[in-house]
Design a protein around this motif. Structure first.
Motif, PDB file in Angstrom:
ATOM      1  N   ARG A  77       9.859 -73.347  33.885  1.00 26.15           N
ATOM      2  CA  ARG A  77      10.729 -74.348  33.288  1.00 26.15           C
ATOM      3  C   ARG A  77      12.119 -73.784  32.990  1.00 26.15           C
ATOM      4  N   TRP A  78      12.200 -72.527  32.607  1.00 21.77           N
ATOM      5  CA  TRP A  78      13.477 -71.909  32.294  1.00 21.77           C
ATOM      6  C   TRP A  78      14.389 -71.843  33.519  1.00 21.77           C
ATOM      7  N   TYR A  80      14.692 -74.192  35.796  1.00 18.51           N
ATOM      8  CA  TYR A  80      15.397 -75.480  35.849  1.00 18.51           C
ATOM      9  C   TYR A  80      16.534 -75.506  34.839  1.00 18.51           C
ATOM     10  N   ARG A  81      16.281 -74.994  33.660  1.00 25.29           N
ATOM     11  CA  ARG A  81      17.329 -74.963  32.645  1.00 25.29           C
ATOM     12  C   ARG A  81      18.489 -74.062  33.070  1.00 25.29           C
ATOM     13  N   ILE A  83      19.379 -73.316  36.165  1.00 26.07           N
ATOM     14  CA  ILE A  83      20.110 -73.987  37.244  1.00 26.07           C
ATOM     15  C   ILE A  83      20.969 -75.109  36.677  1.00 26.07           C
ATOM     16  N   LEU A  84      20.422 -75.872  35.740  1.00 22.01           N
ATOM     17  CA  LEU A  84      21.184 -76.937  35.103  1.00 22.01           C
ATOM     18  C   LEU A  84      22.385 -76.358  34.355  1.00 22.01           C
ATOM     19  N   SER A  85      22.190 -75.229  33.682  1.00 20.15           N
ATOM     20  CA  SER A  85      23.298 -74.571  32.983  1.00 20.15           C
ATOM     21  C   SER A  85      24.378 -74.132  33.970  1.00 20.15           C
ATOM     22  N   TYR A  87      25.011 -75.505  36.866  1.00 23.50           N
ATOM     23  CA  TYR A  87      25.706 -76.715  37.316  1.00 23.50           C
ATOM     24  C   TYR A  87      26.700 -77.197  36.266  1.00 23.50           C
ATOM     25  N   ILE A  88      26.308 -77.125  35.014  1.00 26.54           N
ATOM     26  CA  ILE A  88      27.219 -77.541  33.933  1.00 26.54           C
ATOM     27  C   ILE A  88      28.431 -76.617  33.893  1.00 26.54           C
TER      28      ILE A  88
END
Length: 186
Positions: A77-78, A80-81, A83-85, A87-88
């Protein structure tokens, strides 16, 4: 075509025992190697393809039914976080670049206006300098004329002084002539 269908059918049958074998451990692999019903169809099929053309055809594998995903294949799960970070952060960097570009464009426009003002001032100074140079030329010609007039005036003063000298001499001569008695003409 038939070989491929047989392969898919046998592969589906073999996936369920393979899942069960994972739970049992490595000893199950050794047992299947000695089992007469066990066939390594994947290797036999690939060998046939290599013998025919050298390239293997892409085959779609039928997924196992009812099998829950194991922990080793599940993405944490981390991740995904993270990768999302990323992207942000990428979006923020993009927004920052846009803001900096807009700021640079505004400064560029402001500097262009200032440069146009400086250009106008420089043009005015250049025109003033040309006017001053023309005035200096006129002033030099006036000074030259004044110098020539002054020299002519000095020359005239000298002639005037000479004329006065002559005049005073003539006056003396006339006085001498008047003071001398007049003698009769002979």
């Amino acid at each position: 075509m038939e070989v491929e269908e047989i392969y898919k059918h046998q592969e589906v049958k073999m996936q369920a025992p393979a899942f069960r074998d994972k739970k049992r451990g490595i000893s199950a692999k050794n047992q299947d190697a000695h089992d007469p019903d066990y066939e390594n169809i994947t290797l036999a099929f690939r060998n046939q393809e290599h013998a025919k053309g050298g390239h293997s055809r892409p085959t779609s594998q039928v997924p196992a039914q009812g099998r829950p995903p194991s922990d080793s294949t599940q993405v944490p799960r981390w991740l995904y976080r993270a990768i999302l970070s990323l992207y942000i952060l990428l979006a923020l960097a993009f927004v920052l670049c846009i803001i900096l570009s807009a700021f640079i464009m505004m400064k560029n426009a402001e500097m262009s206006k200032q440069l146009l003002g400086f250009k106008t001032e420089l043009w005015n100074v250049s025109n003033s300098m040309q006017a001053c140079e023309e005035r200096q030329k006129v002033w030099k010609s006036v000074q030259g004329s004044i110098t020539t007039v002054r020299s002519k005036v000095e020359n005239l003063e000298m002639h005037l002084a000479d004329t006065r000298n002559v005049n005073t001499k003539v006056q003396k001569i006339l006085e001498l002539l008047q003071t001398k008695p007049q003698s009769p003409p002979q």
